[in-house]
Design an enzyme around this catalytic site. Sequence first.
Site, PDB file in Angstrom:
ATOM      1  N   ASN A  86      -7.002 -10.073  -5.809  1.00 52.32           N
ATOM      2  CA  ASN A  86      -5.535 -10.145  -5.958  1.00 52.32           C
ATOM      3  C   ASN A  86      -5.068 -11.596  -6.051  1.00 52.32           C
ATOM      4  OD1 ASN A  86      -4.051  -7.447  -5.885  1.00 52.32           O
ATOM      5  ND2 ASN A  86      -5.586  -7.182  -4.286  1.00 52.32           N
TER       6      ASN A  86
ATOM      7  N   LEU B 269      -7.135  -8.850   7.193  1.00 54.71           N
ATOM      8  CA  LEU B 269      -7.532  -7.792   8.133  1.00 54.71           C
ATOM      9  C   LEU B 269      -7.019  -7.968   9.561  1.00 54.71           C
ATOM     10  CD1 LEU B 269     -11.148  -7.015   6.922  1.00 54.71           C
ATOM     11  CD2 LEU B 269      -9.090  -5.651   6.625  1.00 54.71           C
ATOM     12  N   LYS B 270      -6.353  -9.090   9.836  1.00 58.39           N
ATOM     13  CA  LYS B 270      -5.874  -9.286  11.214  1.00 58.39           C
ATOM     14  C   LYS B 270      -4.390  -8.967  11.305  1.00 58.39           C
ATOM     15  CE  LYS B 270      -9.678 -10.950  12.903  1.00 58.39           C
ATOM     16  NZ  LYS B 270     -10.506 -10.194  13.776  1.00 58.39           N
TER      17      LYS B 270
ATOM     18  N   HIS C   4      -1.083  -2.521  -0.072  1.00 56.93           N
ATOM     19  CA  HIS C   4      -1.937  -1.499   0.542  1.00 56.93           C
ATOM     20  C   HIS C   4      -2.491  -0.620  -0.581  1.00 56.93           C
ATOM     21  CE1 HIS C   4      -3.357   1.175   3.701  1.00 56.93           C
ATOM     22  NE2 HIS C   4      -2.937   2.183   2.953  1.00 56.93           N
TER      23      HIS C   4
ATOM     24  N   GLU D 113      -3.343  -2.536  -8.671  1.00 56.39           N
ATOM     25  CA  GLU D 113      -2.901  -3.604  -7.747  1.00 56.39           C
ATOM     26  C   GLU D 113      -2.678  -4.905  -8.501  1.00 56.39           C
ATOM     27  OE1 GLU D 113      -5.213  -4.251  -4.196  1.00 56.39           O
ATOM     28  OE2 GLU D 113      -5.759  -2.153  -4.087  1.00 56.39           O
TER      29      GLU D 113
HETATM   30  C1  GRF Z   1      -7.068  -4.681  -1.799  1.00 53.71           C
HETATM   31  O1  GRF Z   1      -7.542  -3.419  -2.151  1.00 53.71           O
HETATM   32  C2  GRF Z   1      -5.758  -4.551  -1.052  1.00 53.71           C
HETATM   33  O2  GRF Z   1      -4.979  -3.479  -1.451  1.00 53.71           O
HETATM   34  C3  GRF Z   1      -6.239  -4.327   0.349  1.00 53.71           C
HETATM   35  O3  GRF Z   1      -7.373  -5.158   0.474  1.00 53.71           O
HETATM   36  C4  GRF Z   1      -7.968  -5.354  -0.792  1.00 53.71           C
HETATM   37  C5  GRF Z   1      -8.100  -6.823  -1.037  1.00 53.71           C
HETATM   38  O4  GRF Z   1      -8.848  -7.072  -2.191  1.00 53.71           O
HETATM   39  N1  GRF Z   1      -5.180  -4.527   1.310  1.00 53.71           N
HETATM   40  P1  GRF Z   1      -8.991  -8.508  -2.775  1.00 53.71           P
HETATM   41  O5  GRF Z   1      -9.549  -9.400  -1.683  1.00 53.71           O
HETATM   42  O6  GRF Z   1      -7.653  -8.969  -3.238  1.00 53.71           O
HETATM   43  O7  GRF Z   1      -9.956  -8.369  -3.919  1.00 53.71           O
END
Ligand code: GRF
Length: 205
Positions: free
Chosen positions: A14, A90-91, A109, A179
């Site tokens: 992303n 993740l935190k 998400h 995304e």
């Molecule tokens: C994505 O699928 C996002 O929706 C989720 O974590 C992932 C992150 O992927 N919250 P990246 O690190 O951007 O490839």
Amino acid sequence: MYKIAVFVSGRGSNLLSIASEIKSGVLKAEIAVVVSNKKDCKALEFAAKENIPNYVVSNLAEEKFYVNYNELIKVFTEQKIDLIVLTGFLKKIPNELIRNYKNRIINIHPALLPSFGGKGMYGINVHKAVFDSSAKVSGPTVHFVDEIYDNGKIIDQKAVDISKVKSAEEIAEKVLKAEHQLLPEIIKRFVENKIQLTDKRVFSD
Ligand code: GRF
């Protein structure tokens, strides 16, 4: 220039999609800071390569190379960060940061909230739950971040047809593509000041 801070935990796809929309001129913003909770990850490698200031955050004071959240808030204030974008971070974000950046922290998400969200619902766990439910539609949700996991108001979502998929991994792949379209689009709407919050709903045009 509109300044964003991107929070990552690993792969950083992303982050790359945001950076590529900025490079192509579609998104008039600057990734001013990248923050990770993991020391060695692809997203941080990318930030370093692009000369974007990057930090590994932790509240464990004994770890020298980490910054804590108070230090981060200082950096964000100095840098005049407009928007914080969580991409798989993740935190849990501390309440102080949430208070400081009220309605200026968003998260992506990988499912259609309010289903398939909450603690433990990340990565492939989400897509497995979606697959097992036999849902026919999934897709990313971009929402405001508040004190509760995946609870803030939904800004936008993108529906993805999963009626024919054979595995959770296949859902993950399809949703990730969506995304990469949705998140830069939403950031663009923030840059253009098109996001409006009312009492109950978020509008953007
Ligand atoms: C994505 O699928 C996002 O929706 C989720 O974590 C992932 C992150 O992927 N919250 P990246 O690190 O951007 O490839």
